[in-house]
Design an enzyme around this catalytic site. Structure first.
Site, mmCIF file in Angstrom:
data_model
loop_
_atom_site.group_PDB
_atom_site.id
_atom_site.type_symbol
_atom_site.label_atom_id
_atom_site.label_comp_id
_atom_site.label_asym_id
_atom_site.label_seq_id
_atom_site.Cartn_x
_atom_site.Cartn_y
_atom_site.Cartn_z
ATOM 1 C CE LYS A 174 47.341 38.911 38.260
ATOM 2 N NZ LYS A 174 46.341 39.728 38.970
ATOM 3 C CE1 TYR B 74 38.351 37.061 36.467
ATOM 4 C CE2 TYR B 74 38.396 37.787 38.742
ATOM 5 C CZ TYR B 74 39.015 37.649 37.525
ATOM 6 O OH TYR B 74 40.287 38.103 37.349
ATOM 7 C CG HIS C 46 40.745 33.658 41.277
ATOM 8 N ND1 HIS C 46 39.452 33.832 40.818
ATOM 9 C CD2 HIS C 46 41.514 34.463 40.497
ATOM 10 C CE1 HIS C 46 39.444 34.695 39.822
ATOM 11 N NE2 HIS C 46 40.687 35.094 39.616
ATOM 12 C CG HIS D 169 40.256 40.282 33.087
ATOM 13 N ND1 HIS D 169 41.486 39.691 33.307
ATOM 14 C CD2 HIS D 169 39.631 40.276 34.296
ATOM 15 C CE1 HIS D 169 41.605 39.375 34.592
ATOM 16 N NE2 HIS D 169 40.500 39.717 35.204
ATOM 17 N NE ARG E 283 45.589 36.173 36.397
ATOM 18 C CZ ARG E 283 45.673 35.069 37.155
ATOM 19 N NH1 ARG E 283 46.352 34.011 36.704
ATOM 20 N NH2 ARG E 283 45.102 35.008 38.335
ATOM 21 N NE ARG F 221 41.291 35.727 34.659
ATOM 22 C CZ ARG F 221 41.849 34.741 35.357
ATOM 23 N NH1 ARG F 221 42.332 33.678 34.738
ATOM 24 N NH2 ARG F 221 41.923 34.794 36.671
#
Length: 196
Positions: free
Chosen positions: A81, A180, A171, A145, A57, A148
């Site tokens: 995250k 994705y 994830h 993004h 990210r 990714r």
């Protein structure tokens, strides 16, 4: 209703809202070459290459330091995250570009990538850089993004199990990773022929 302020749920008979799914395409190999050719410095090439091979990210890239890169192992530790730690991998081309970039730098700052006034690059700084390169290259819908998404699609296309792709992207749920991945109809056709 959940808080006990209403005796009945007024939305119980409403149908779920349906919205059209937008197909978000990864970069094509031609798009990527155009972007690389439009770069005017090794830093920009290194950023594009790093985004593409790690799937990081943009906030993760901006928080990385030079010391986080392990050139011998071709990897680095990223805090994603929720302060979750994961390992991402760096290919040989990106290692070469990073080494060239580090050799060019005259500063002693720890930041992996620096921008104007020799300060750590910000997410907005990288977005602005990509917009400038995209305009020059003539490539539409360029944003961090999408790198990714491209990495995820390429890894799945080359046969990597989706659980491992999810691990690289950070994830927790495979459903997130699936959103994705773009399934090219030719790849689906080839797989169908192979397995049917």
């Amino acid at each position: 209703f959940k808080e006990g302020l209403l005796p009945a749920n007024p939305c119980v008979n409403l149908s779920p809202i349906k919205c059209a799914k937008v197909v978000r395409l990864p970069y094509s190999s031609i798009d990527l070459e155009k972007l690389k050719e439009a770069c005017t410095c090794v830093r920009d090439k290194a950023i594009i290459s790093f985004l593409l091979c790690t799937g990081c990210r943009i906030s993760e890239v901006c928080s990385l330091n030079r010391s986080d890169i392990n050139f011998q192992k071709g990897q680095c530790i990223v805090f994603g995250k929720g302060a979750k730690e994961r390992t991402v991998f760096i290919n040989d081309v990106t290692i070469m570009l990073l080494k060239r970039y580090f050799d060019e730098r005259k500063d002693a700052l720890p930041a992996l990538f620096i921008g104007r006034a020799s300060k750590r690059m910000t997410p907005q700084g990288i977005r602005n850089m990509l917009t400038t390169i995209a305009d020059k290259a003539g490539v539409e819908h360029v944003h961090p993004h999408r790198f990714r998404r491209t990495l995820a699609t390429n890894l799945i296309d080359h046969g990597m199990p989706i659980q491992e792709v999810a691990s690289i992207l950070g994830h927790d749920k495979l459903d997130t990773t699936l959103t994705y991945v773009y399934s090219d109809i030719e790849n689906v056709r080839n797989s169908y022929k192979r397995y049917s």
